[in-house]
Write a protein that holds these residues in place. Structure first.
Motif, short mmCIF file in Angstrom:
data_model
loop_
_atom_site.label_atom_id
_atom_site.label_comp_id
_atom_site.label_asym_id
_atom_site.label_seq_id
_atom_site.Cartn_x
_atom_site.Cartn_y
_atom_site.Cartn_z
N THR A 7 2.64 -2.01 -7.04
CA THR A 7 3.52 -0.85 -6.81
C THR A 7 3.49 -0.41 -5.35
O THR A 7 4.52 -0.09 -4.76
CB THR A 7 3.08 0.33 -7.71
N GLU A 8 2.29 -0.40 -4.77
CA GLU A 8 2.10 0.09 -3.39
C GLU A 8 2.01 -1.05 -2.38
O GLU A 8 1.44 -0.89 -1.30
CB GLU A 8 0.84 0.96 -3.32
N VAL B 139 -2.21 7.37 -0.69
CA VAL B 139 -2.03 6.18 -1.53
C VAL B 139 -3.31 5.87 -2.32
O VAL B 139 -3.26 5.62 -3.52
CB VAL B 139 -1.63 4.95 -0.66
#
Length: 207
Positions: free
Chosen positions: A111-112, A74
């Motif tokens: 988004t994460e 990530v």
């Protein structure tokens, strides 16, 4: 390849090993997101991946090590933003690049969000994950420091400022807003936050 085809055998084993590791990582991601860091167990991950216990422990010592690999995956997306080429010729050009980076960095937090929520949990519980996060932070700070040093050498930024200290301050600002976005506690839009941060930072650093 020799007569006995040994290199082929090695290649197939290696490929199988990579696939097994990937299956375990994908299963771990699902378990962590469903159960959280504390409740998620390596047994659940092994069961979901459909692999043997012994095979799993060949790849990872435990769930903390698995999470570290997921963190790297990530955070690499965030680091790609920091790695954007930084060779401005004017203060305004520098400001534009910094604004684009800050906006992209904070949008990535949106988004994460689910994975970052998981990481925040783990950082608060696990010493090794907390240490891992500090190492990630230092990697970003070193990259920012390099960009500031470049701007100073070009006469665009204040030479009397310690680039490493400025870099730490800039990253900590980004990090604070990142966690606020992850927790859904942020005031204003990502664009407003990025513009405000960038204005304060660029006006303080650039001549």
């Amino acid at each position: 390849m020799d007569m006995h085809g040994k290199p082929d055998v090695v290649d197939k084993r290696h490929l199988r090993s990579i696939k097994t590791k990937q299956k375990l990582l994908e299963a771990a991601r699902e378990v962590f997101l469903e159960e959280g860091f504390q409740k998620g167990t390596i047994s659940q991950m092994i069961k979901k991946a459909g692999i043997g216990y012994g095979t799993a422990y060949v790849h990872f010592e435990g769930k903390e090590e698995i999470l570290m690999v997921l963190m790297d995956d990530v955070m690499e997306k965030f680091y790609e933003i920091a790695e954007v080429s930084f060779v401005p010729e004017t203060k305004e050009e520098a400001r534009q690049i910094i604004l684009l980076q800050a906006t992209a960095f904070l949008k990535m937090a949106e988004t994460e969000r689910r994975m970052m929520q998981l990481f925040e949990q783990a950082i608060g519980i696990s010493h090794s994950i907390s240490t891992k996060w500090r190492a990630i932070r230092e990697k970003f700070i070193q990259r920012i420091s390099k960009d500031i040093a470049f701007a100073q050498a070009c006469g665009l930024a204040r030479a009397e400022l310690n680039n490493s200290l400025v870099a730490r301050g800039w990253f900590f600002t980004n990090e604070m807003y990142l966690w606020e976005i992850v927790r859904n506690e942020h005031q204003g839009t990502v664009e407003e936050i990025a513009q405000t941060m960038t204005a304060v930072y660029a006006n303080g650093l650039y001549i």
